[in-house]
Scaffold this active site. Structure first.
Site, PDB file in Angstrom:
ATOM      1  N   LEU A  71       0.846  -1.194   0.000  1.00  0.00           N
ATOM      2  CA  LEU A  71       0.000   0.000   0.000  1.00  0.00           C
ATOM      3  C   LEU A  71       0.882   1.244   0.000  1.00  0.00           C
ATOM      4  O   LEU A  71       1.851   1.329   0.773  1.00  0.00           O
ATOM      5  CB  LEU A  71      -0.914   0.028   1.233  1.00  0.00           C
ATOM      6  CG  LEU A  71      -1.939  -1.095   1.384  1.00  0.00           C
ATOM      7  CD1 LEU A  71      -2.704  -0.923   2.694  1.00  0.00           C
ATOM      8  CD2 LEU A  71      -2.894  -1.129   0.205  1.00  0.00           C
ATOM      9  N   ASP A  72       0.530   2.192  -0.840  1.00  0.00           N
ATOM     10  CA  ASP A  72       1.217   3.477  -0.845  1.00  0.00           C
ATOM     11  C   ASP A  72       0.483   4.398   0.123  1.00  0.00           C
ATOM     12  O   ASP A  72      -0.562   4.981  -0.221  1.00  0.00           O
ATOM     13  CB  ASP A  72       1.215   4.072  -2.260  1.00  0.00           C
ATOM     14  CG  ASP A  72       1.937   5.405  -2.323  1.00  0.00           C
ATOM     15  OD1 ASP A  72       2.477   5.850  -1.279  1.00  0.00           O
ATOM     16  OD2 ASP A  72       1.950   6.021  -3.407  1.00  0.00           O
ATOM     17  N   LYS A  74       1.141   7.204   1.080  1.00  0.00           N
ATOM     18  CA  LYS A  74       1.172   8.625   0.714  1.00  0.00           C
ATOM     19  C   LYS A  74       0.043   8.984  -0.237  1.00  0.00           C
ATOM     20  O   LYS A  74      -0.169  10.155  -0.546  1.00  0.00           O
ATOM     21  CB  LYS A  74       2.525   8.976   0.087  1.00  0.00           C
ATOM     22  CG  LYS A  74       3.692   8.825   1.057  1.00  0.00           C
ATOM     23  CD  LYS A  74       5.011   9.176   0.389  1.00  0.00           C
ATOM     24  CE  LYS A  74       6.168   9.018   1.372  1.00  0.00           C
ATOM     25  NZ  LYS A  74       7.480   9.347   0.751  1.00  0.00           N
ATOM     26  N   PHE A  96       6.621   3.851  13.293  1.00  0.00           N
ATOM     27  CA  PHE A  96       7.046   5.122  12.728  1.00  0.00           C
ATOM     28  C   PHE A  96       7.417   6.078  13.864  1.00  0.00           C
ATOM     29  O   PHE A  96       7.082   5.849  15.028  1.00  0.00           O
ATOM     30  CB  PHE A  96       5.923   5.756  11.906  1.00  0.00           C
ATOM     31  CG  PHE A  96       5.558   4.983  10.661  1.00  0.00           C
ATOM     32  CD1 PHE A  96       6.419   4.920   9.592  1.00  0.00           C
ATOM     33  CD2 PHE A  96       4.332   4.335  10.573  1.00  0.00           C
ATOM     34  CE1 PHE A  96       6.080   4.217   8.430  1.00  0.00           C
ATOM     35  CE2 PHE A  96       3.975   3.640   9.434  1.00  0.00           C
ATOM     36  CZ  PHE A  96       4.858   3.581   8.356  1.00  0.00           C
ATOM     37  N   ARG A 103      -0.325  12.034  10.790  1.00  0.00           N
ATOM     38  CA  ARG A 103      -0.259  12.844   9.574  1.00  0.00           C
ATOM     39  C   ARG A 103      -0.795  12.088   8.367  1.00  0.00           C
ATOM     40  O   ARG A 103      -1.271  12.691   7.400  1.00  0.00           O
ATOM     41  CB  ARG A 103       1.184  13.302   9.320  1.00  0.00           C
ATOM     42  CG  ARG A 103       1.668  14.349  10.301  1.00  0.00           C
ATOM     43  CD  ARG A 103       2.927  15.050   9.812  1.00  0.00           C
ATOM     44  NE  ARG A 103       4.077  14.162   9.734  1.00  0.00           N
ATOM     45  CZ  ARG A 103       4.893  13.909  10.749  1.00  0.00           C
ATOM     46  NH1 ARG A 103       4.666  14.448  11.937  1.00  0.00           N
ATOM     47  NH2 ARG A 103       5.933  13.110  10.585  1.00  0.00           N
ATOM     48  N   ASP A 168      15.983  -3.551  20.721  1.00  0.00           N
ATOM     49  CA  ASP A 168      14.944  -3.957  19.778  1.00  0.00           C
ATOM     50  C   ASP A 168      14.121  -5.124  20.301  1.00  0.00           C
ATOM     51  O   ASP A 168      12.896  -5.160  20.146  1.00  0.00           O
ATOM     52  CB  ASP A 168      15.578  -4.356  18.437  1.00  0.00           C
ATOM     53  CG  ASP A 168      15.989  -3.157  17.600  1.00  0.00           C
ATOM     54  OD1 ASP A 168      15.708  -2.027  18.014  1.00  0.00           O
ATOM     55  OD2 ASP A 168      16.591  -3.362  16.537  1.00  0.00           O
TER      56      ASP A 168
END
Length: 373
Positions: A71-72, A74, A96, A103, A168
């Site tokens: 999936l893009d 943006k 993220f 956003r 991590d």
């Protein structure tokens, strides 16, 4: 028997190690995990070496049993497809930087309005709030900023680069998995989901309980290579042998210490403190007089918590771990190659019995939880 996470739907926006390891554990326990990847190459881990076919071995080990959709985020179309997945999901995992998902229109407040039962888990280096929240960081940076790396320093004062990604895994993936399971249990009781803020740095402090206890209660902060379990104790030490090998000795309890001093030929040290520098020097000299194998043979049937330091290859060829079936399971890579599956700390009764599971080819699945025909 039904697996514990069967029926749980997980949408995974994470990459590299912390989030993917968390969702690997969930997939092994029966969850339906869809990995959302970017159009240009997908998860960066796919490009690492060594490779087995077109994708990296690391990617296959961390993403066994999941499915991949591209999936893009943006684009409006990509975000709408992502939101459709989230509408159906029980758990969302993302790593993220703080604010990025918001956003994109996929932040907690936006998705909670549509799916109030969702467990929304964010994994970051320093958490969602605080002065360091937006700092770019990897595992090593978290260790450096929490005091753990300083405690790893040797006698020369230089910190040692850890051989494992502690932040991590122990600070990120494991706490995320634990908190997701608790949140799912809480949802059974309340009917509503929750927001989980997992900071890898925060999780590291738990591992330094002894150092925090000493420093905050006595005002004497631990020094590298000088404390009870970091080099200052003859009873918890790595000793060099005559052939350049090493012996890992941890005879902390009195019984073990008496056995240890007897085997090395210095029973008079049994009543001496391991924190005495002269004791450590004497033990070092005695251990240095024999080979690692000779000492291993002497300690073989003795309760002294003392063993030879061996390499990873030798460890995986050891009969004990072979009989435990550590590497029996396999991953089928997108090109058909079989590689060893990553050993994970899940009890056999709580994870899939399938000996072989697939690593997902990039974008092989549609953005939906129903398995594609």
């Amino acid at each position: 028997m039904m697996l514990p996470l069967e029926g749980v739907k997980v949408v995974d926006f994470s990459t590299l190690l912390p989030g993917p390891l968390c969702t690997l554990l969930m997939a092994e326990a029966g969850a339906n995990v869809i990995k959302v990847e970017k159009p240009s190459g997908g998860d960066e881990m796919r490009s690492y070496v060594p490779k087995a076919g077109p994708d990296a071995v690391n990617f296959g080990m961390l993403n066994r049993g999941k499915r991949s959709t591209v999936l893009d985020l943006k684009s409006q179309t990509g975000r709408e497809a992502a939101m459709t997945l989230i509408d159906e999901a029980d758990v969302l995992v993302e790593q993220f930087r703080p604010g990025v998902m918001a956003r994109l229109g996929l932040g907690f407040d936006a998705v909670r309005a549509r799916n109030p039962r969702l467990i929304y888990c964010s994994i970051t280096a320093f958490g969602q709030s605080g002065p360091k929240a937006a700092m770019a960081a990897h595992d090593l940076n978290c260790l450096a900023q929490t005091g753990m790396l300083a405690l790893s320093a040797g006698i020369d004062g230089a910190p040692v680069l850890p051989p494992a990604l502690i932040g991590d895994i122990a600070g990120g993936a494991y706490p995320a998995m634990m908190n997701i399971l608790l949140a799912l249990r809480q949802r059974e009781q309340t009917g509503v989901g929750s927001r989980l803020d997992i900071s890898m740095a925060d999780g590291l402090f738990t591992l330094m309980y002894w150092a925090i206890g000493k420093g905050t209660n006595t005002g004497e902060w631990p020094k590298p290579a000088a404390e009870f379990v970091t080099g200052g104790n003859a009873r918890y030490q790595i000793y060099r042998t005559s052939d350049g090998g090493y012996l890992a000795a941890a005879p902390l309890e009195e019984t073990f210490w008496r056995n240890f001093t007897r085997v090395i030929g210095a029973p008079e040290l049994a009543t001496r403190s391991g924190l005495d520098t002269s004791v450590k020097e004497r033990v070092s000299a005695l251990i240095a007089s024999e080979t690692a194998k000779a000492w291993a043979d002497r300690f073989k049937n003795v309760d002294a918590c003392t063993v030879r330091v061996i390499g990873l290859e030798e460890a995986l060829e050891n009969r004990h771990f072979i009989e435990r079936g550590l590497l029996d399971r396999k991953v089928r890579m997108p090109g058909g190659e079989l590689i060893a599956a990553l050993p994970v700390p899940l009890a056999g009764a709580l994870r899939t019995e399938a000996p072989i599971l697939d690593a997902p080819a990039l974008g092989a699945s549609k953005p939906r939880f129903a398995y594609d025909p």
